[in-house]
Design a protein around this motif. Structure first.
Motif, PDB file in Angstrom:
ATOM      1  N   ALA A  86       8.235  -2.960  -2.444  1.00  0.00           N
ATOM      2  CA  ALA A  86       8.028  -1.817  -1.555  1.00  0.00           C
ATOM      3  C   ALA A  86       7.407  -0.622  -2.275  1.00  0.00           C
ATOM      4  O   ALA A  86       6.510   0.039  -1.747  1.00  0.00           O
ATOM      5  N   THR A  87       7.867  -0.329  -3.497  1.00  0.00           N
ATOM      6  CA  THR A  87       7.383   0.855  -4.215  1.00  0.00           C
ATOM      7  C   THR A  87       5.901   0.721  -4.565  1.00  0.00           C
ATOM      8  O   THR A  87       5.102   1.635  -4.319  1.00  0.00           O
ATOM      9  N   VAL A  88       5.535  -0.420  -5.141  1.00  0.00           N
ATOM     10  CA  VAL A  88       4.132  -0.641  -5.504  1.00  0.00           C
ATOM     11  C   VAL A  88       3.257  -0.624  -4.264  1.00  0.00           C
ATOM     12  O   VAL A  88       2.159  -0.051  -4.264  1.00  0.00           O
ATOM     13  N   PHE A  89       3.739  -1.231  -3.188  1.00  0.00           N
ATOM     14  CA  PHE A  89       2.955  -1.267  -1.958  1.00  0.00           C
ATOM     15  C   PHE A  89       2.731   0.144  -1.424  1.00  0.00           C
ATOM     16  O   PHE A  89       1.593   0.519  -1.098  1.00  0.00           O
ATOM     17  N   GLN A  90       3.780   0.936  -1.324  1.00  0.00           N
ATOM     18  CA  GLN A  90       3.664   2.282  -0.762  1.00  0.00           C
ATOM     19  C   GLN A  90       2.797   3.188  -1.624  1.00  0.00           C
ATOM     20  O   GLN A  90       1.979   3.948  -1.107  1.00  0.00           O
ATOM     21  N   GLN A  91       2.944   3.105  -2.932  1.00  0.00           N
ATOM     22  CA  GLN A  91       2.252   4.037  -3.811  1.00  0.00           C
ATOM     23  C   GLN A  91       0.833   3.612  -4.168  1.00  0.00           C
ATOM     24  O   GLN A  91      -0.041   4.458  -4.355  1.00  0.00           O
ATOM     25  N   THR A  92       0.592   2.300  -4.247  1.00  0.00           N
ATOM     26  CA  THR A  92      -0.701   1.812  -4.740  1.00  0.00           C
ATOM     27  C   THR A  92      -1.548   1.149  -3.668  1.00  0.00           C
ATOM     28  O   THR A  92      -2.707   1.519  -3.451  1.00  0.00           O
ATOM     29  N   ALA A  93      -0.984   0.141  -2.988  1.00  0.00           N
ATOM     30  CA  ALA A  93      -1.793  -0.665  -2.081  1.00  0.00           C
ATOM     31  C   ALA A  93      -1.979  -0.034  -0.702  1.00  0.00           C
ATOM     32  O   ALA A  93      -3.100   0.014  -0.175  1.00  0.00           O
ATOM     33  N   LYS A  94      -0.909   0.445  -0.105  1.00  0.00           N
ATOM     34  CA  LYS A  94      -0.955   0.890   1.291  1.00  0.00           C
ATOM     35  C   LYS A  94      -1.994   1.980   1.556  1.00  0.00           C
ATOM     36  O   LYS A  94      -2.740   1.884   2.555  1.00  0.00           O
ATOM     37  N   PRO A  95      -2.091   3.027   0.724  1.00  0.00           N
ATOM     38  CA  PRO A  95      -3.114   4.046   1.017  1.00  0.00           C
ATOM     39  C   PRO A  95      -4.526   3.463   1.089  1.00  0.00           C
ATOM     40  O   PRO A  95      -5.335   3.875   1.928  1.00  0.00           O
ATOM     41  N   ASN A  96      -4.817   2.486   0.241  1.00  0.00           N
ATOM     42  CA  ASN A  96      -6.142   1.874   0.246  1.00  0.00           C
ATOM     43  C   ASN A  96      -6.311   0.900   1.405  1.00  0.00           C
ATOM     44  O   ASN A  96      -7.387   0.809   2.008  1.00  0.00           O
ATOM     45  N   VAL A  97      -5.254   0.166   1.740  1.00  0.00           N
ATOM     46  CA  VAL A  97      -5.303  -0.733   2.893  1.00  0.00           C
ATOM     47  C   VAL A  97      -5.539   0.068   4.168  1.00  0.00           C
ATOM     48  O   VAL A  97      -6.347  -0.316   5.033  1.00  0.00           O
ATOM     49  N   ASP A  98      -4.850   1.190   4.300  1.00  0.00           N
ATOM     50  CA  ASP A  98      -4.996   2.025   5.501  1.00  0.00           C
ATOM     51  C   ASP A  98      -6.415   2.556   5.640  1.00  0.00           C
ATOM     52  O   ASP A  98      -6.948   2.641   6.761  1.00  0.00           O
ATOM     53  N   ARG A  99      -7.037   2.916   4.530  1.00  0.00           N
ATOM     54  CA  ARG A  99      -8.435   3.359   4.586  1.00  0.00           C
ATOM     55  C   ARG A  99      -9.328   2.227   5.078  1.00  0.00           C
ATOM     56  O   ARG A  99     -10.238   2.442   5.887  1.00  0.00           O
ATOM     57  N   CYS A 100      -9.048   1.015   4.609  1.00  0.00           N
ATOM     58  CA  CYS A 100      -9.851  -0.138   5.008  1.00  0.00           C
ATOM     59  C   CYS A 100      -9.658  -0.452   6.494  1.00  0.00           C
ATOM     60  O   CYS A 100     -10.604  -0.828   7.177  1.00  0.00           O
ATOM     61  N   LEU A 101      -8.436  -0.292   6.985  1.00  0.00           N
ATOM     62  CA  LEU A 101      -8.164  -0.558   8.398  1.00  0.00           C
ATOM     63  C   LEU A 101      -8.905   0.428   9.310  1.00  0.00           C
ATOM     64  O   LEU A 101      -9.074   0.159  10.499  1.00  0.00           O
ATOM     65  N   LEU A 102      -9.353   1.535   8.738  1.00  0.00           N
ATOM     66  CA  LEU A 102     -10.145   2.509   9.497  1.00  0.00           C
ATOM     67  C   LEU A 102     -11.644   2.204   9.416  1.00  0.00           C
ATOM     68  O   LEU A 102     -12.457   2.942   9.957  1.00  0.00           O
ATOM     69  N   GLY A 103     -11.985   1.108   8.692  1.00  0.00           N
ATOM     70  CA  GLY A 103     -13.379   0.692   8.646  1.00  0.00           C
ATOM     71  C   GLY A 103     -14.087   0.919   7.333  1.00  0.00           C
ATOM     72  O   GLY A 103     -15.287   0.654   7.219  1.00  0.00           O
ATOM     73  N   VAL A 123       3.378  -7.742   3.113  1.00  0.00           N
ATOM     74  CA  VAL A 123       2.973  -7.502   1.730  1.00  0.00           C
ATOM     75  C   VAL A 123       4.091  -6.899   0.885  1.00  0.00           C
ATOM     76  O   VAL A 123       4.301  -7.326  -0.257  1.00  0.00           O
ATOM     77  N   PRO A 124       4.859  -5.910   1.385  1.00  0.00           N
ATOM     78  CA  PRO A 124       5.925  -5.339   0.557  1.00  0.00           C
ATOM     79  C   PRO A 124       6.953  -6.378   0.104  1.00  0.00           C
ATOM     80  O   PRO A 124       7.583  -6.208  -0.960  1.00  0.00           O
ATOM     81  N   GLU A 125       7.149  -7.436   0.879  1.00  0.00           N
ATOM     82  CA  GLU A 125       8.111  -8.475   0.499  1.00  0.00           C
ATOM     83  C   GLU A 125       7.662  -9.219  -0.749  1.00  0.00           C
ATOM     84  O   GLU A 125       8.492  -9.725  -1.515  1.00  0.00           O
ATOM     85  N   ILE A 126       6.355  -9.311  -0.952  1.00  0.00           N
ATOM     86  CA  ILE A 126       5.814 -10.030  -2.098  1.00  0.00           C
ATOM     87  C   ILE A 126       5.526  -9.080  -3.262  1.00  0.00           C
ATOM     88  O   ILE A 126       5.868  -9.350  -4.408  1.00  0.00           O
ATOM     89  N   MET A 127       4.911  -7.958  -2.944  1.00  0.00           N
ATOM     90  CA  MET A 127       4.463  -7.023  -3.967  1.00  0.00           C
ATOM     91  C   MET A 127       5.562  -6.074  -4.421  1.00  0.00           C
ATOM     92  O   MET A 127       5.548  -5.571  -5.546  1.00  0.00           O
TER      93      MET A 127
END
Length: 326
Positions: A151-168, A145-149
């Motif tokens: 790295a900065t946007v992914f780390q600050q915006t998407a990743k925290p929410n993706v990680d929550r989803c990966l926990l269920g 995802v960072p390659e498309i989106m």
């Protein structure tokens, strides 16, 4: 004709051994497809001595079944024979058809949809998603995802929410994204855990909606509401709006100042909580205005003010109509 058939073949096709071994293979093949397949199959057998192909056969009750056939030329007792092993793949073909239908629906969906795994790698994207990021579907698959989106946007915006989803957790949020194809867009994103056949979370299903125009409209409405409130707050009068349940839904700064209560402590509360001694009198006039749909002007009434004082007011009460109800 068939020289030998095993029990599985007979049970699948619905014939007895005597019946089936008196028939030719072409009699159990679906005539709609056999004419296209048989010539090519025979050519392959003549040239290579072996062939694998898929075909449609008909059972005794004319039900169609899909089979995968592995055939080879062999010799037995100085005879050249064809040995074929058939596997019923009807369920697999049905599953493949359902999958193609699902992929077609997802691919043609107007909202961006993607599936990423636990390593933040794209496993599936539909056309809308790839177009949003100015790329092609095949080019995105296998990329992180960072390659498309970015790295900065992914780390600050998407990743925290993706990680929550990966926990269920199912996650919903809104954020601005810069689309190479569409410019800066305000997106509503919904992340859902992707659970595999073993019941484990294998990734995240991402469904996005472009709500830029709705967001702009909402911001404009907020600005209009703010401007209207500023105007009302500067009118040299005490102004409030009440609903048909006697709840104060909006008031002005002047009312807050004279009562000694912040606006937040007045709005959303019943009049009896703010003016317990005079609320019934106020409400009687309010009901008259609501019932008649006509204003009532020049009402002389007291207003309990801060410090225990009483202020006398000349009040005009006007009905408020929903759009189209006048």
């Amino acid at each position: 004709t068939f020289l030998y058939t095993n029990r599985a073949a007979r049970e699948t096709l619905g014939y007895t051994r005597q019946e089936l071994e008196a028939m030719s293979p072409w009699e159990v093949d679906d005539p709609e497809t056999a004419g296209k397949i048989i010539p090519e199959v025979m050519r392959e057998l003549e040239q290579k001595g072996t062939v694998r192909f898929e075909a449609v056969q008909l059972t005794r009750n004319r039900q169609k079944i899909h089979v995968e056939v592995n055939s080879c030329v062999t010799r037995f007792q100085d005879q050249e024979l064809i040995l074929s092993v058939c596997r019923n793949i009807t369920e697999r073909k049905q599953a493949e058809a359902e999958l193609r239908l699902y992929e077609s629906i997802v691919s043609s969906a107007l909202v961006p949809i993607a599936v990423i795994d636990g390593n933040y790698t794209f496993q599936m994207v539909n056309r809308s998603y790839s177009e949003f990021w100015g790329s092609r579907r095949k080019e995105m698959l296998g990329k992180r995802v960072p390659e498309i989106m970015g790295a900065t946007v992914f780390q600050q915006t998407a990743k925290p929410n993706v990680d929550r989803c990966l926990l269920g957790e199912s996650v919903s949020y809104c954020a601005w994204f810069d689309s190479p194809a569409k410019g800066r867009r305000f997106m509503s994103l919904n992340y859902y855990p992707h659970v595999n056949a073993e019941g484990r979370i294998a990734g995240v299903i991402n469904i996005a909606n472009d709500i830029t125009e709705q967001h702009k409209t909402l911001e404009q409405l907020k600005k209009i509401s703010h401007d209207q409130q500023a105007i009302l707050d500067n009118v040299p009068a005490y102004i409030y709006f009440k609903d048909a349940r006697n709840t104060i839904i909006k008031t002005t700064q002047s009312v807050a100042e004279i009562t000694g209560l912040p606006k937040e402590a007045i709005e959303g509360r019943d009049s009896a909580e703010i003016y317990p001694d005079v609320a019934d009198k106020y409400w009687a006039d309010d009901i008259e205005v609501i019932t008649s749909g006509k204003p009532k002007r020049g009402i002389i009434e007291p207003l309990p003010a801060k410090g225990g004082r009483t202020r006398w007011l000349r009040t005009d009460k006007l009905p408020y109509f929903e759009p189209g109800q006048e």
